[in-house]
Design an enzyme around this catalytic site. Structure first.
Site, PDB file in Angstrom:
ATOM      1  N   LYS A  12     -42.218 -44.510  79.922  1.00  0.00           N
ATOM      2  CA  LYS A  12     -41.480 -43.696  79.183  1.00  0.00           C
ATOM      3  C   LYS A  12     -42.674 -42.730  78.552  1.00  0.00           C
ATOM      4  O   LYS A  12     -43.654 -42.676  78.749  1.00  0.00           O
ATOM      5  CB  LYS A  12     -40.577 -44.466  78.100  1.00  0.00           C
ATOM      6  CG  LYS A  12     -39.783 -45.480  78.764  1.00  0.00           C
ATOM      7  CD  LYS A  12     -38.647 -45.797  77.888  1.00  0.00           C
ATOM      8  CE  LYS A  12     -37.631 -47.049  78.745  1.00  0.00           C
ATOM      9  NZ  LYS A  12     -36.646 -47.430  77.927  1.00  0.00           N
ATOM     10  N   HIS A  96     -32.341 -41.091  83.996  1.00  0.00           N
ATOM     11  CA  HIS A  96     -32.379 -42.033  83.068  1.00  0.00           C
ATOM     12  C   HIS A  96     -31.519 -42.115  81.957  1.00  0.00           C
ATOM     13  O   HIS A  96     -31.253 -40.984  81.568  1.00  0.00           O
ATOM     14  CB  HIS A  96     -33.817 -42.342  82.715  1.00  0.00           C
ATOM     15  CG  HIS A  96     -34.240 -43.501  81.824  1.00  0.00           C
ATOM     16  ND1 HIS A  96     -33.871 -43.623  80.648  1.00  0.00           N
ATOM     17  CD2 HIS A  96     -34.793 -44.751  82.263  1.00  0.00           C
ATOM     18  CE1 HIS A  96     -34.387 -44.967  80.119  1.00  0.00           C
ATOM     19  NE2 HIS A  96     -34.787 -45.638  81.309  1.00  0.00           N
ATOM     20  N   GLU A  98     -32.012 -42.246  78.851  1.00  0.00           N
ATOM     21  CA  GLU A  98     -32.583 -41.637  77.634  1.00  0.00           C
ATOM     22  C   GLU A  98     -32.414 -40.025  78.062  1.00  0.00           C
ATOM     23  O   GLU A  98     -32.177 -39.085  77.069  1.00  0.00           O
ATOM     24  CB  GLU A  98     -33.980 -41.842  77.375  1.00  0.00           C
ATOM     25  CG  GLU A  98     -33.985 -43.472  76.840  1.00  0.00           C
ATOM     26  CD  GLU A  98     -35.191 -44.214  77.307  1.00  0.00           C
ATOM     27  OE1 GLU A  98     -35.901 -43.894  77.748  1.00  0.00           O
ATOM     28  OE2 GLU A  98     -34.782 -45.584  77.002  1.00  0.00           O
ATOM     29  N   GLU A 168     -28.706 -49.888  84.504  1.00  0.00           N
ATOM     30  CA  GLU A 168     -29.475 -50.107  83.498  1.00  0.00           C
ATOM     31  C   GLU A 168     -28.221 -49.835  82.222  1.00  0.00           C
ATOM     32  O   GLU A 168     -27.960 -48.677  81.643  1.00  0.00           O
ATOM     33  CB  GLU A 168     -30.615 -49.061  83.070  1.00  0.00           C
ATOM     34  CG  GLU A 168     -31.469 -49.306  83.915  1.00  0.00           C
ATOM     35  CD  GLU A 168     -32.933 -48.658  83.526  1.00  0.00           C
ATOM     36  OE1 GLU A 168     -33.981 -49.420  83.527  1.00  0.00           O
ATOM     37  OE2 GLU A 168     -33.066 -47.501  83.265  1.00  0.00           O
ATOM     38  N   GLY A 174     -34.126 -51.389  75.598  1.00  0.00           N
ATOM     39  CA  GLY A 174     -35.084 -51.694  74.272  1.00  0.00           C
ATOM     40  C   GLY A 174     -34.437 -52.116  73.171  1.00  0.00           C
ATOM     41  O   GLY A 174     -35.150 -52.198  72.010  1.00  0.00           O
ATOM     42  N   SER A 214     -34.443 -54.444  79.111  1.00  0.00           N
ATOM     43  CA  SER A 214     -34.772 -55.723  78.485  1.00  0.00           C
ATOM     44  C   SER A 214     -35.175 -56.970  79.393  1.00  0.00           C
ATOM     45  O   SER A 214     -35.306 -57.914  79.117  1.00  0.00           O
ATOM     46  CB  SER A 214     -33.969 -56.375  77.310  1.00  0.00           C
ATOM     47  OG  SER A 214     -33.802 -55.427  76.336  1.00  0.00           O
TER      48      SER A 214
HETATM   49  P1  13P Z   1     -36.617 -51.792  78.292  1.00  0.00           P
HETATM   50  O1  13P Z   1     -37.276 -52.732  79.515  1.00  0.00           O
HETATM   51  O2  13P Z   1     -37.729 -51.559  77.377  1.00  0.00           O
HETATM   52  O3  13P Z   1     -35.420 -52.237  78.003  1.00  0.00           O
HETATM   53  O4  13P Z   1     -36.385 -50.146  79.255  1.00  0.00           O
HETATM   54  C1  13P Z   1     -35.541 -50.217  80.525  1.00  0.00           C
HETATM   55  C2  13P Z   1     -35.676 -49.160  81.008  1.00  0.00           C
HETATM   56  O5  13P Z   1     -35.021 -48.102  80.410  1.00  0.00           O
HETATM   57  C3  13P Z   1     -36.293 -48.708  82.097  1.00  0.00           C
HETATM   58  O6  13P Z   1     -36.173 -47.534  82.615  1.00  0.00           O
END
Ligand code: 13P
Length: 252
Positions: A12, A96, A98, A168, A174, A214
């Site tokens: 990220k 993704h 985000e 995801e 996160g 996570s």
């Molecule tokens: P985390 O492992 O920090 O939860 O993030 C997952 C993620 O978005 C991987 O692309």
């Protein structure tokens, strides 16, 4: 089942140039020669080249976190497939959560990016997943079905086996909350059924479906044991070489 596990780290918007290279070097010394599991790391665009240098000679592949759907021209700030190939990237994350929920990308935008990545010779890691309110409203399967169907529109049977789907759940990213192996397996199996309907059984069996949200050294083994979980897309824990290495070892 012949799908090889695929563990990828999504860094990220983290690291400095020095941190990124140090992290890559630490991964090369701990898991750089692992062959039982396919591995990739996806640093920020600006660190792709130095990280690629640090990974040279290892089995860890370079990936990018996004790509644009046009080849070249007046698209300030965007990065093309050719540019990514040029700096050594072989994978690219598209869709993704985000980018969907913070930046506002639509299923249609993601489909254009995914098809452009395939056309340009990059292997897409195509992310899907529901929001907490969608899970609570029992809309998970419907939401993920729509994301997969639109995201893969126009992708041929020959090309889709080069796509990795990453499930995801947004509420698990996160947050420290992880889907249970049963919750993840249910969605992964549904995605595989969907692919069987869109393509056929043998194609659906070849597509890798990663879990992300996570993933940590403490929960990786039980998640990776589920029959339709073919790997992990790791965020936070991929920023610590020892944690990422332990996750990889859990998958071996
Ligand atoms: P985390 O492992 O920090 O939860 O993030 C997952 C993620 O978005 C991987 O692309």
């Amino acid at each position: 089942m012949s799908r090889k596990l695929f563990i990828a780290g999504n860094w990220k918007m983290n690291t400095s140039a020095a941190d990124a290279v140090a992290l890559a070097e630490a991964l090369v010394s701990s898991i750089g020669l692992v062959e039982a599991v396919d591995l990739a790391v996806c640093p920020p665009f600006v660190y792709l080249s130095p990280v690629g240098e640090a990974l040279r000679g290892s089995k860890i592949t370079l990936g990018a976190q996004d790509v644009f759907y046009e080849d070249k021209g007046a698209f300030t700030g965007e990065v093309s497939t050719d540019m990514l190939i040029d700096v050594g990237a072989r994978y690219v994350i598209v869709g993704h959560s985000e980018r969907r929920h913070v930046i506002g990308e639509t299923d249609e935008t993601i489909n254009r990016k995914l098809r452009k990545a395939l056309e340009g010779g990059l292997a897409p890691i195509f992310c899907v997943g529901e929001l907490l309110e969608q899970r609570e409203a029992s809309e998970t399967l419907e939401v993920v079905t729509r994301q997969v169907k639109i995201g893969l529109e126009g992708v041929s049977q020959a090309d889709v086996t080069g796509v990795t789907i990453a499930y995801e759940p947004v509420w698990a990213i996160g947050t420290g909350l992880t889907a249970t192996p049963d919750q993840a397996q249910e969605v992964h199996a549904m995605i595989r059924e969907l692919l069987t309907g869109m393509y056929d059984r043998s194609v659906a069996e070849k597509v890798r479906i990663q879990y992300g949200g996570s993933v940590k050294p403490t929960n990786a083994a039980e998640l990776l044991e589920a029959p339709d979980i073919d790997g992990a897309l790791v965020g936070g824990a991929s920023l610590k070489a020892s944690d990422f290495a332990q996750i990889v070892k859990a998958g071996m």
